[in-house]
Design a protein around this motif. Structure first.
Motif, short mmCIF file in Angstrom:
data_model
loop_
_atom_site.label_atom_id
_atom_site.label_comp_id
_atom_site.label_asym_id
_atom_site.label_seq_id
_atom_site.Cartn_x
_atom_site.Cartn_y
_atom_site.Cartn_z
N ALA A 100 100.46 34.33 48.49
CA ALA A 100 100.87 33.82 47.61
C ALA A 100 101.31 34.65 46.18
O ALA A 100 101.90 33.93 45.20
N LEU A 101 101.63 35.77 46.87
CA LEU A 101 101.96 36.92 45.98
C LEU A 101 103.64 36.27 45.90
O LEU A 101 104.67 36.28 44.80
N ALA A 102 103.94 35.98 47.07
CA ALA A 102 105.58 35.55 47.21
C ALA A 102 106.07 34.60 46.15
O ALA A 102 107.24 34.23 45.15
N ALA B 177 105.25 34.90 34.79
CA ALA B 177 106.65 35.86 34.67
C ALA B 177 108.06 35.81 35.83
O ALA B 177 107.77 34.92 36.78
N GLU B 178 109.23 35.48 35.35
CA GLU B 178 110.18 35.06 35.28
C GLU B 178 111.51 36.72 35.64
O GLU B 178 110.63 37.26 35.27
N ALA B 179 111.70 36.66 37.21
CA ALA B 179 112.26 37.22 37.70
C ALA B 179 113.97 37.19 36.95
O ALA B 179 114.35 36.34 36.70
N PRO B 180 114.33 38.30 36.93
CA PRO B 180 114.11 40.18 37.53
C PRO B 180 112.51 40.23 36.50
O PRO B 180 113.49 40.28 35.16
N PHE B 181 112.29 41.14 36.52
CA PHE B 181 110.84 42.12 35.72
C PHE B 181 111.01 43.13 36.17
O PHE B 181 110.86 44.00 37.27
N THR C 66 105.14 47.74 51.77
CA THR C 66 105.32 46.38 52.43
C THR C 66 104.61 45.41 51.07
O THR C 66 105.98 44.32 50.64
N LEU C 67 103.90 45.97 50.13
CA LEU C 67 104.00 45.33 48.96
C LEU C 67 105.36 45.87 48.06
O LEU C 67 106.36 45.20 47.01
N LEU C 68 105.74 47.08 47.77
CA LEU C 68 107.08 47.19 47.41
C LEU C 68 108.29 46.63 47.98
O LEU C 68 109.44 45.87 46.99
N ALA D 72 111.84 42.53 47.32
CA ALA D 72 112.80 41.99 47.75
C ALA D 72 112.91 40.23 46.95
O ALA D 72 113.93 39.46 46.75
N HIS D 73 112.48 40.21 45.22
CA HIS D 73 111.65 39.39 44.50
C HIS D 73 112.63 39.35 43.46
O HIS D 73 112.40 38.84 42.19
N GLY D 74 113.97 40.72 43.85
CA GLY D 74 113.71 40.38 42.11
C GLY D 74 113.08 41.93 41.25
O GLY D 74 113.62 41.42 39.83
N THR D 75 112.24 42.23 41.88
CA THR D 75 111.21 43.57 40.18
C THR D 75 111.67 44.32 41.08
O THR D 75 111.16 45.17 41.80
N GLU D 76 112.14 44.94 39.70
CA GLU D 76 112.22 46.65 40.23
C GLU D 76 110.51 47.49 39.44
O GLU D 76 109.80 46.37 38.58
#
Length: 374
Positions: free
Chosen positions: A313-315, A324-328, A359-361, A366-370
């Motif tokens: 679900a997080l993915a 939220a729209e990536a990247p953020f 794993t969370l980081l 990988a999904h464009g989140t800094e």
């Protein structure tokens, strides 16, 4: 519409651990290592154990994939009575089921079991197992009562059929309905996994008002929701909570329930905040993975917000359309709390590998989140 439902939100005692015996075993891998370590400890923790049919077994060709035992401890072993060169092994653990009332029938065409560990590595073979296959049990809470109910035609028909004992009458007495929580403004929000089902037994005039009924249902075999779930639902009665970290008072089970209620109340009409937005995650109470999901939900979508309640679900949420729209940028405050608690190992609450901070980081990146850890 009903004022209340008795028997739907009930705390059950912890599920008791069960005993099993693997019969006629030849060992390999983690199970062999566990038995070797028992000489000094007297017993050995194994983790999860898969029992699946051999690839050429009739049960495998028919599509039966097997069963899994969770959080297994090896209690002892001895030469098998049928084949002294093999072993019978006593285990303690839990059968992997969605609901403690579930049963499991032994496939008549299975001729033996292949054993594998948490990483699907071979652990041996055995000819049979005792204690695994059993009949379903009855509902832990046998009756559900709809209190102060104004029934619509489908429920009225089931109530009218309550005195009937024929097969057709029993069918007409059945009800199955999704559950929705009615808010102060009269809107109803379907609850994730909320279901009332069973056979109507009786109805009586309700003390809550004229033309209202209290309807008693013999519920289907299913575990009730935890009692505090009702408390969480009530927090949304006048709208989304306005205070952050109300979820922090709860244990892991109820934090998961919190995220489920937040999912049910998620607003689908609100556009994502634009790419490049900085979100601030309050990490003071992220002492478990459920706490992380509650915290990131509020970081992205405010108090009572949802942004995933498991890794899949997080993915999905990180892909957009969930606030939220990536990247953020995610500024993770008090990240040392998660670094102490979200560590690699076995999660005895989820009966699965833990989800460590790393794993969370990795997923967020990988999904464009800094991610900025503070």
């Amino acid at each position: 519409m009903c004022a209340d439902i008795e028997g739907l939100f009930v705390d059950l005692p912890p599920r008791p651990r069960e005993r099993f015996t693997l019969l006629g075993c030849v060992l390999d891998g983690a199970l062999a290592s566990a038995l070797n370590s028992m000489a000094s400890a007297g017993q050995a923790w194994l983790g999860n154990l898969w029992l699946s049919p051999r690839p050429d077994d009739p049960a495998a060709r028919r599509g039966w994939i097997g069963e899994q035992l969770l959080d297994v401890t090896v209690l002892g072993h001895r030469p098998s009575q049928t084949s002294p060169e093999r072993l019978d092994i006593d285990l303690e653990g839990l059968v992997d089921v969605d609901d403690r009332t579930e049963g499991g029938a032994r496939p008549g065409d299975v001729t033996g079991f292949v054993l594998s560990d948490l990483d699907d590595a071979p652990s041996g073979v055995c000819t049979d197992i005792s204690g695994l296959f059993r009949e379903p049990t009855g509902p832990p809470v046998p009756h559900i009562t709809l209190v102060g109910c104004r029934p619509e035609p489908p429920l009225l028909a089931a109530i009218a059929a309550a005195p009937q004992t024929t097969k057709a009458g029993l069918r007409r007495r059945r009800v199955s309905a999704e559950l929705g929580a009615v808010a102060a403004d009269g809107s109803a929000v379907p609850l994730v996994g909320g279901l009332v089902s069973g056979k109507v037994l009786s109805s009586v005039p309700s003390a809550l008002g004229p033309d209202l009924l209290d309807v008693t249902i013999a519920g289907d075999a299913r575990e009730p929701r935890p009692a505090a779930t009702r408390e969480i639902i009530d927090l949304w009665f006048t709208g989304r909570p306005t205070e952050r970290n109300l979820w922090a008072r709860y244990d892991r089970t109820m934090r998961h329930e919190w995220a489920g209620v937040a999912l049910a109340h998620h607003s689908w009409n609100t556009p994502d905040q634009r790419a490049g937005t900085a979100f601030h995650l309050d990490g003071r109470f992220v002492t478990d993975i459920e706490g992380f999901y509650c915290a990131i939900g509020e970081a992205i979508n405010g108090p009572g917000g949802y942004f995933g309640w498991n890794l899949d679900a997080l993915a999905d949420c990180l892909g957009g359309n969930w606030g939220a729209e990536a990247p953020f940028l995610l500024v993770w405050h008090d990240s040392a709390v998660a670094r102490r608690h979200l560590v690699a190992g076995y999660d005895h609450h989820r009966h699965a590998p833990t989800v460590p901070l790393e794993t969370l980081l990795e997923m967020l990146t990988a999904h464009g989140t800094e991610v900025e850890l503070r």
